[in-house]
Design an enzyme around this catalytic site. Structure first.
Site, short mmCIF file in Angstrom:
data_model
loop_
_atom_site.label_atom_id
_atom_site.label_comp_id
_atom_site.label_asym_id
_atom_site.label_seq_id
_atom_site.Cartn_x
_atom_site.Cartn_y
_atom_site.Cartn_z
N SER A 61 -36.77 -52.71 67.45
CA SER A 61 -38.37 -52.80 67.11
C SER A 61 -38.51 -51.46 67.18
O SER A 61 -38.01 -50.45 68.18
CB SER A 61 -39.01 -53.71 67.78
OG SER A 61 -40.37 -53.55 67.98
N HIS A 69 -44.41 -49.20 61.76
CA HIS A 69 -43.64 -50.21 62.55
C HIS A 69 -42.55 -50.61 61.64
O HIS A 69 -42.64 -50.98 60.56
CB HIS A 69 -44.78 -51.35 63.15
CG HIS A 69 -44.19 -52.51 63.38
ND1 HIS A 69 -44.06 -53.52 62.75
CD2 HIS A 69 -43.41 -53.02 64.27
CE1 HIS A 69 -43.38 -54.70 63.17
NE2 HIS A 69 -43.23 -54.12 64.39
N VAL A 117 -36.14 -55.82 62.99
CA VAL A 117 -35.49 -56.76 62.35
C VAL A 117 -34.81 -57.37 63.70
O VAL A 117 -34.46 -57.05 64.66
CB VAL A 117 -34.20 -55.78 61.73
CG1 VAL A 117 -34.89 -55.35 60.12
CG2 VAL A 117 -33.70 -54.74 62.41
N ARG A 118 -34.54 -58.83 63.43
CA ARG A 118 -34.29 -59.38 64.85
C ARG A 118 -33.62 -60.94 64.21
O ARG A 118 -33.49 -61.23 62.98
CB ARG A 118 -35.63 -60.04 65.57
CG ARG A 118 -36.68 -60.98 64.62
CD ARG A 118 -37.91 -61.06 65.29
NE ARG A 118 -38.88 -61.50 64.56
CZ ARG A 118 -39.74 -61.20 63.70
NH1 ARG A 118 -39.88 -59.72 63.75
NH2 ARG A 118 -40.71 -61.85 63.13
N HIS A 169 -44.44 -48.78 48.93
CA HIS A 169 -44.17 -50.09 48.51
C HIS A 169 -43.22 -49.87 47.37
O HIS A 169 -42.36 -51.01 47.35
CB HIS A 169 -45.49 -50.60 47.67
CG HIS A 169 -46.34 -51.22 48.91
ND1 HIS A 169 -46.29 -52.40 49.24
CD2 HIS A 169 -47.39 -50.56 49.45
CE1 HIS A 169 -47.02 -52.67 50.29
NE2 HIS A 169 -47.89 -51.61 50.34
N GLY A 217 -39.54 -60.45 79.07
CA GLY A 217 -38.92 -59.19 78.73
C GLY A 217 -39.48 -57.77 79.61
O GLY A 217 -40.30 -58.21 80.23
N ARG A 218 -38.76 -56.87 79.46
CA ARG A 218 -39.36 -55.63 80.16
C ARG A 218 -40.54 -55.00 79.77
O ARG A 218 -40.58 -54.90 78.53
CB ARG A 218 -38.15 -54.46 80.02
CG ARG A 218 -38.53 -53.16 80.71
CD ARG A 218 -37.57 -52.28 80.62
NE ARG A 218 -37.49 -51.03 81.49
CZ ARG A 218 -37.79 -49.97 81.03
NH1 ARG A 218 -38.14 -49.79 79.66
NH2 ARG A 218 -38.09 -48.67 81.57
#
Length: 317
Positions: A104, A118, A121-122, A157, A271-272
């Site tokens: 991120s 921003h 990807v996860r 785009h 999370g942190r």
């Protein structure tokens, strides 16, 4: 949704998890190197561990010549119970053990004519008891200009469309529309910016196809963003533009703290905190009931860009 090829390692993690992690770490290095070269500055690197399992590395650049703040982080966390923000659309995995990994980033340029951006990807895997693992990819990238330029928005785009093109007709349109709907502030009745791509709960065509699409989105980010910021980083600006930039950054904070699923997932999964909130701009302002002067450059953002638009057709004409 369940995996047909759900071979696992000894610790019950799907065998292809290392492949995704290798890609995310390489993308982390590639983006970090590109930003350091552009800004002639160095990221601070913070490795961290999560007490409940897993960890990551956050890289932060502060007070650079180009970026007032740039943060890019990779994380790989796991736990005994899937957070509600990730399971609200999948009741069958509520409370299941999970494994999540992702990259991120958020970049806040110093120059008000250069847009904030921003990218994420996860990959997530849930392993409900007595059932096959359930996995999916998510992510995308979006652009938040303060003083939009049509050539920048069109380039953004077109690059997003190029990322989707190998995966069939209609893919760009589908995820561009999802981005417009996701990055929307209902209490302001405006989009956060000019959009881009957003996808989630994605496992179409099996693992190889889905992973390839996620990689294409990640691989196109620098091509989409760097030419824009390079065009704008030396454009003259003054206090008026700075004040408007800080005011509009407030919208970014409002969205991230109220609506963003990634922020909610990070906080709910313990999370942190510093890494989760690295997306916040270093300076921001809220002015009570401020409105742009009609016909001003600031009003143009509101009048022409803070709503869903078919940029590829409208701006290319």
């Amino acid at each position: 949704m369940a995996m047909a090829d759900s071979s696992t390692t000894a610790d019950s993690s799907p065998a292809y998890v290392p492949v995704v992690l290798d890609y995310l770490n390489a993308l982390h290095d590639r983006i970090t190197a590109a930003v350091e070269a552009l800004d002639a500055a160095t990221f601070r690197r913070d490795e961290w561990q999560r007490p409940e399992g897993g960890g990551g590395e956050s890289r932060i650049l502060s007070e650079g010549s180009v970026f007032e703040r740039a943060g890019v982080s990779v994380s790989h966390v796991f736990g005994a119970q899937m957070p509600a923000s990730a399971s609200n659309l999948r009741p069958e995995i509520a409370g299941a053990p999970f494994e999540a990994m992702g990259l991120s980033l958020v970049f806040h340029p110093r120059n008000p004519y250069a847009p904030t951006t921003h990218c994420n990807v996860r990959f997530l895997v849930a392993t409900p008891p007595d059932a096959p693992p359930v996995w999916w990819f998510g992510g995308g990238f979006d652009l938040t200009p303060y003083y939009p330029f049509e050539e920048d928005v069109l380039h953004w785009h077109r690059t997003a469309q190029a990322a989707c093109e190998p995966f069939g007709p209609g893919v760009y349109d589908r995820y561009k529309d999802w981005c417009d709907r996701y990055f929307f502030l209902p209490h302001r009745n405006e989009t956060r910016g000019v959009g881009g791509l957003f996808f989630d709960d994605f496992n179409d065509g099996g693992f190889a196809h889905s992973f390839s699409f996620m990689r294409s989105v990640g691989d196109h980010f620098l091509d989409a963003y760097l030419p824009i910021v390079q065009r704008r980083l030396n454009q003259p600006w003054g206090q008026r533009e700075r004040d408007f930039q800080l005011y509009r950054r407030g919208r970014y904070v409002e969205f991230n703290l109220v609506y963003d699923r990634g922020t909610l997932f990070g906080l709910q999964s313990r999370g942190r905190t510093e890494s989760i909130l690295m997306s916040m701009p270093p300076l921001v302002r809220w002015d009570y009931d401020w409105r742009p002067e009609p016909g001003s450059p600031e009003a143009r953002l509101y009048d022409d860009f803070l709503r869903p638009r078919a940029y590829l057709t409208e701006l290319a004409e």
